[in-house]
Every structure is written in C-alpha cells, then in structure tokens.
Write an enzyme that holds these catalytic residues in place. Sequence first.
Site, PDB file in Angstrom:
ATOM      1  N   TYR A  32       0.832  -1.202   0.000  1.00 17.55           N
ATOM      2  CA  TYR A  32       0.000   0.000   0.000  1.00 17.55           C
ATOM      3  C   TYR A  32       0.862   1.245   0.000  1.00 17.55           C
ATOM      4  CZ  TYR A  32       0.822   0.871   5.034  1.00 17.55           C
ATOM      5  OH  TYR A  32       1.386   1.148   6.253  1.00 17.55           O
ATOM      6  N   LYS A 147       6.486  -2.034   1.931  1.00 15.73           N
ATOM      7  CA  LYS A 147       5.286  -1.475   2.567  1.00 15.73           C
ATOM      8  C   LYS A 147       4.106  -2.428   2.414  1.00 15.73           C
ATOM      9  CE  LYS A 147       3.170   3.101   3.191  1.00 15.73           C
ATOM     10  NZ  LYS A 147       3.348   3.169   4.637  1.00 15.73           N
ATOM     11  N   GLU A 179      12.264   2.539  14.087  1.00 15.16           N
ATOM     12  CA  GLU A 179      11.367   3.606  13.645  1.00 15.16           C
ATOM     13  C   GLU A 179      10.126   3.584  14.508  1.00 15.16           C
ATOM     14  OE1 GLU A 179       9.931   2.853   9.604  1.00 15.16           O
ATOM     15  OE2 GLU A 179      10.064   0.698   9.949  1.00 15.16           O
ATOM     16  N   LEU A 204      11.114   1.401   6.989  1.00 14.02           N
ATOM     17  CA  LEU A 204      10.474   1.857   5.757  1.00 14.02           C
ATOM     18  C   LEU A 204      11.216   3.104   5.270  1.00 14.02           C
ATOM     19  CD1 LEU A 204       7.982   1.149   3.974  1.00 14.02           C
ATOM     20  CD2 LEU A 204       6.962   3.198   4.961  1.00 14.02           C
TER      21      LEU A 204
HETATM   22  N1  PDD Z   1       2.926   5.019   7.384  1.00 16.55           N
HETATM   23  N2  PDD Z   1       7.658   3.900   8.831  1.00 16.55           N
HETATM   24  C1  PDD Z   1       6.538   3.159   8.871  1.00 16.55           C
HETATM   25  C2  PDD Z   1       6.579   1.851   9.568  1.00 16.55           C
HETATM   26  C3  PDD Z   1       5.353   3.629   8.251  1.00 16.55           C
HETATM   27  O1  PDD Z   1       4.241   2.878   8.273  1.00 16.55           O
HETATM   28  C4  PDD Z   1       5.371   4.901   7.614  1.00 16.55           C
HETATM   29  C5  PDD Z   1       4.162   5.452   6.912  1.00 16.55           C
HETATM   30  C6  PDD Z   1       6.560   5.644   7.621  1.00 16.55           C
HETATM   31  C7  PDD Z   1       6.681   6.986   6.960  1.00 16.55           C
HETATM   32  O2  PDD Z   1       6.665   6.886   5.559  1.00 16.55           O
HETATM   33  P1  PDD Z   1       6.120   8.086   4.661  1.00 16.55           P
HETATM   34  O3  PDD Z   1       6.883   9.295   5.048  1.00 16.55           O
HETATM   35  O4  PDD Z   1       6.380   7.659   3.282  1.00 16.55           O
HETATM   36  O5  PDD Z   1       4.649   8.225   4.991  1.00 16.55           O
HETATM   37  C8  PDD Z   1       7.691   5.102   8.221  1.00 16.55           C
HETATM   38  C9  PDD Z   1       1.711   5.454   6.700  1.00 16.55           C
HETATM   39  C10 PDD Z   1       1.479   6.917   6.778  1.00 16.55           C
HETATM   40  C11 PDD Z   1       0.548   4.615   7.193  1.00 16.55           C
HETATM   41  O6  PDD Z   1       0.755   3.423   7.346  1.00 16.55           O
HETATM   42  O7  PDD Z   1      -0.566   5.140   7.382  1.00 16.55           O
END
Ligand code: PDD
Length: 284
Positions: A32, A147, A179, A204
């Site tokens: 996703y 992801k 993270e 991620l």
């Molecule tokens: N989550 N690390 C993890 C484990 C994440 O699930 C996310 C993003 C990020 C940040 O990635 P980005 O800057 O590309 O959003 C880091 C999204 C927002 C979610 O699962 O809703």
Amino acid sequence: MRTVYINGEFLPENEARVSIFDRAFLFGDGIYEVTSVLDGKLVDFPGHMARLHRSLKELDMPFSLTDQDLLDIHRELVALNGIDEGLVYMQVTRGVADRDFLFPAKDTANTVVLFTQKKALTAKPIADLALKVITAEDLRWRRADIKTVQLLYPSMVKTMAKKAGADDGWLVRDGFVTEGSSNNAYIVTRDGTIVTRDLSTDILHGITRHAVLECARDLQMKVEERPFTVEEAKNAREAFITSATSFVSPVVEIDGVVIGEGTAGPVAAKLREIYIERSRQAAQ
Ligand code: PDD
C-alpha cells in the site's frame, strides 16, 4: 458517503467488494501507499510511485497500471470526495487465487483499491501535536522496507501505547531505535545534529523522511544517518517523527522521560514549516 475506487470502478463505499480468496486477506499478500493531500493536490506523488514499484519488485508481484493511470485515479477520487486536506490510501494485492502458500503459477489480476480520508493536516499549532511515545521490542518481520499490509504488530504497539497513556510506540532492535509504529524516528543531539536511522531492510524508506532530510541539509543543519539507542534518545535535545500523515511532529516524552524542554523544539518546528511550504508548492 465516500466514493471509493475498486478495480476500474468508482463506487459508493458500501458497494465495493473484495473476494474472500484475495491473497491479501489470506496471506497479507498486498502492499500500500498513503499519499497526503494539501489544497486538493497530491504531495510527492512520484516518490510514492517509486516506492510502490520497489515494493512490487521485492515481492515479485506483477502489476499492469501505469503511474499516469494511478495519478488519474488519485485525482479523480480526490475530486469526487471533495478532499481539500487529507489522504489517499491505495492498496494493491496479488489478486484472487485458491488458498495456496505458493504464489499463483499464472499471473492473477491485481486487486486495486483506493479510498480517501478527510483530515486536517496543517491547522493545528505545533504545540498541540506534541507526542508521548513508549518503546517496544521491534518484533516485525525483517523486511520492514517493503510497505506490506501486514500491520498487526504496529497496530498492537499503538494500542499498547494508548493503554499506557502515550500516543505511539518507537520500535527497538538490539537497543537501537528502528522507527515509529507508522513513522520514521529522529533525535536532535545536544550539539544540534539531527540523527535518524540509515536506510536498510530494518525500516520503511519514508517519502517524508527523504524530503525532510533534504530540507534540513538545505538549511545547513547537520544530519547523521545512523542508528541511535533509546538512552541517547532520552538524553536528546529534541525528538520528532515524520510520515505522510503527520509531516513533522514533535516527540516530547519517551518512556515517561521528558525530552528537552518538554515542548515542541525549534528544529522540528522549522522543518515542519519548511516541509509544508515546499510540499504545497510542489503538490500536483
Ligand atoms: N505510514 N515507517 C513506517 C513503519 C510507516 O508505516 C510509515 C508510513 C513511515 C513513513 O513513511 P512516509 O513518510 O512515506 O509516509 C515510516 C503510513 C502513513 C501509514 O501506514 O498510514
């Protein structure tokens, strides 16, 4: 009622249906992306597409839609739902096949689902965004760089954090922070250096992370991409997170230990301001 997208159709949300044999339902075999929307426009769409392709490749998942197709669908959905600020969630699965651990021998048609969520992303003053986090062992599988929709452990950690009176959890492997449950984690050391874990299969590769580090470097801030311990975080001057839905948000408490002054720090505040400004300008 929202209009959602499913496999070529825009439908009312209560009419969209996915098969019980979908491999994402049975095996978590789906990926996703979450793209934020500012002023009705998509923030860093090319970044999200690049990461989608990386996830597809790592999982050997065939996919036929082009980036232009996906851009058109995102835009149509934002318009149909009148989203000024919020996000678009997109999920791509390997599709439908009788239950078998093996990937299907013949390519199956992907299931592609998108929906929007309205959310005020920029209205709150930074002081109201201050987060308390707890730390928890990082018990996710070892490919956190892909992801996937396998989000049960992050969901457990966030729920544990809420029960403990905090807002979120930071994951820890071998004493080092990987993270946040759904965001990347940062500290600002006493000498003013921004530290965040380097890219690997442990985290991620955040799209917001990439853009925010670029802002930091442009502002001549010192950045170190390396692991940091929970102890170092607790002694930091500042801490913050980044993600598509939180942009840059300050962390003011870790496991009950107050960070810095216990309020949003100047580095997080500056980065949030610049990141939002640049994102508005570049959104498409
Ligand atoms: N989550 N690390 C993890 C484990 C994440 O699930 C996310 C993003 C990020 C940040 O990635 P980005 O800057 O590309 O959003 C880091 C999204 C927002 C979610 O699962 O809703």
